[in-house]
Design a protein around this motif. Structure first.
Motif, PDB file in Angstrom:
ATOM      1  N   GLY A  56       0.770  -1.247   0.000  1.00  0.00           N
ATOM      2  CA  GLY A  56       0.000   0.000   0.000  1.00  0.00           C
ATOM      3  C   GLY A  56       0.798   1.291   0.000  1.00  0.00           C
ATOM      4  N   GLY A  57       2.133   1.198  -0.068  1.00  0.00           N
ATOM      5  CA  GLY A  57       2.929   2.421   0.051  1.00  0.00           C
ATOM      6  C   GLY A  57       3.403   2.997  -1.267  1.00  0.00           C
ATOM      7  N   ALA A  58       3.485   2.152  -2.292  1.00  0.00           N
ATOM      8  CA  ALA A  58       3.988   2.610  -3.586  1.00  0.00           C
ATOM      9  C   ALA A  58       3.017   2.141  -4.675  1.00  0.00           C
ATOM     10  N   GLY A  59       3.459   2.197  -5.934  1.00  0.00           N
ATOM     11  CA  GLY A  59       2.677   1.651  -7.032  1.00  0.00           C
ATOM     12  C   GLY A  59       1.290   2.255  -7.154  1.00  0.00           C
ATOM     13  N   ILE A  60       0.382   1.468  -7.724  1.00  0.00           N
ATOM     14  CA  ILE A  60      -0.994   1.900  -7.975  1.00  0.00           C
ATOM     15  C   ILE A  60      -1.642   2.490  -6.719  1.00  0.00           C
ATOM     16  N   GLN A  61      -1.353   1.854  -5.578  1.00  0.00           N
ATOM     17  CA  GLN A  61      -1.985   2.308  -4.329  1.00  0.00           C
ATOM     18  C   GLN A  61      -1.510   3.715  -3.962  1.00  0.00           C
ATOM     19  N   ALA A  62      -0.215   3.962  -4.082  1.00  0.00           N
ATOM     20  CA  ALA A  62       0.314   5.313  -3.810  1.00  0.00           C
ATOM     21  C   ALA A  62      -0.253   6.315  -4.817  1.00  0.00           C
ATOM     22  N   ASP A  63      -0.357   5.867  -6.066  1.00  0.00           N
ATOM     23  CA  ASP A  63      -0.841   6.754  -7.119  1.00  0.00           C
ATOM     24  C   ASP A  63      -2.263   7.229  -6.821  1.00  0.00           C
ATOM     25  N   LEU A  64      -3.134   6.290  -6.481  1.00  0.00           N
ATOM     26  CA  LEU A  64      -4.539   6.633  -6.240  1.00  0.00           C
ATOM     27  C   LEU A  64      -4.693   7.506  -4.991  1.00  0.00           C
ATOM     28  N   LYS A  65      -3.897   7.219  -3.958  1.00  0.00           N
ATOM     29  CA  LYS A  65      -3.964   8.050  -2.746  1.00  0.00           C
ATOM     30  C   LYS A  65      -3.504   9.471  -3.050  1.00  0.00           C
ATOM     31  N   THR A  66      -2.431   9.569  -3.843  1.00  0.00           N
ATOM     32  CA  THR A  66      -1.902  10.879  -4.221  1.00  0.00           C
ATOM     33  C   THR A  66      -2.941  11.660  -5.020  1.00  0.00           C
ATOM     34  N   MET A  67      -3.573  10.974  -5.966  1.00  0.00           N
ATOM     35  CA  MET A  67      -4.559  11.642  -6.820  1.00  0.00           C
ATOM     36  C   MET A  67      -5.728  12.165  -5.989  1.00  0.00           C
ATOM     37  N   MET A  68      -6.167  11.366  -5.035  1.00  0.00           N
ATOM     38  CA  MET A  68      -7.246  11.829  -4.171  1.00  0.00           C
ATOM     39  C   MET A  68      -6.808  13.064  -3.376  1.00  0.00           C
TER      40      MET A  68
END
Length: 267
Positions: free
Chosen positions: A22-34
């Motif tokens: 949950g810290g990098a990759g797709i998960q980091a991307d979506l959290k950042t976008m939000m």
């Protein structure tokens, strides 16, 4: 809702690998976008088994699954910007480059070669495909110094080498290169250039080892700001500010390296 009209936020698509921790990759991307106020969408190119200690394995998706996700999102919803991350293999790099080159939205390419723990995330033979196919469709490429060396053979020893690295990356075709100098000694400086203008971004160095996901987060934040209408230097400035705060608030997780805090502005 009464008379309130609901407007759709700008949309940003990430094409990358999943990080189970949950810290990098797709998960980091979506959290950042939000956190940046845009609607995040995802095309998953690979699944990793990873945690705070490293990457224990990864499995790439079949090219037709990646193409179908791209067609699905771009055909119906569309996007104002795209961020690419871990693409794993030559054929996936090829598919993504072909579709995005045709689509025409700004693309932020984070040329992921290796993880924080030193685990390789890109097949050796995919480096060439990244060089010749994906970088030419990039609006901004955001390599760290290790990735610069992997792509161009230019080795940066100090801040003076950043421009040489940027020029070598620009020669591969992206409109802008953001060379991340964070691994050099001294105060961290990143260099952004399109070959004509040059911007340097200095940030304080935070004494915090919980930095998992910084590269993914920065590239996603830049893509988000481009979707919101910023020009490239302004998008990078705003993204850097967000990431610097996220690093400052990085927290421990598991036994190894913890993630940056994507929600730091809300805490």
């Amino acid at each position: 809702m009464g008379d309130m009209t609901v407007s759709t936020p700008p949309r940003v698509l990430t094409v990358a690998g999943s990080d189970s921790g949950g810290g990098a990759g797709i998960q980091a991307d979506l959290k950042t976008m939000m956190a940046m106020g845009v609607h995040g969408m995802s095309v998953i190119a690979a699944v990793t088994a990873q945690n705070s200690l490293g990457v224990q394995g990864y499995w790439e998706l079949p090219p037709e699954a990646v193409r179908a996700q791209l067609d699905s999102v771009l055909g119906d919803i569309g996007t104002q910007a795209v961020k690419t991350g871990m693409l794993a293999s030559p054929v996936l790099v090829e598919v993504v480059a072909e579709v995005l080159g045709r689509y025409g939205a700004p693309v932020v390419v984070d040329p992921v070669g290796v993880s924080k723990h030193g685990d390789s995330l890109l097949a050796e033979e995919a480096v060439e495909t990244m060089r010749t196919r994906l970088l030419p469709v990039a609006t901004v490429a955001t390599p760290n110094l290790w990735e610069v060396e992997q792509l161009t053979s230019v080795k940066v020893e100090d801040e003076n080498g950043l421009r040489r690295a940027a020029d070598a990356v620009l020669a591969l075709g992206p409109k802008w290169a953001l060379i991340k100098g964070g691994h050099l000694p001294g105060a961290p400086v990143d260099l952004l250039t399109d070959g004509a203008e040059e911007h340097r971004f200095a940030a304080e160095r935070h004494d915090n080892r919980h930095t998992h996901g910084t590269g993914c987060t920065l590239a996603s934040a830049i893509a988000s700001r481009l979707a919101l209408g910023n020009d490239v230097p302004e998008a990078v400035r705003a993204a850097k500010e967000y990431v610097t705060g996220a690093i400052a608030h990085g927290f421990p997780l598991g036994e190894g390296i913890g993630p940056v805090d994507h929600a730091w502005r809300w805490r």
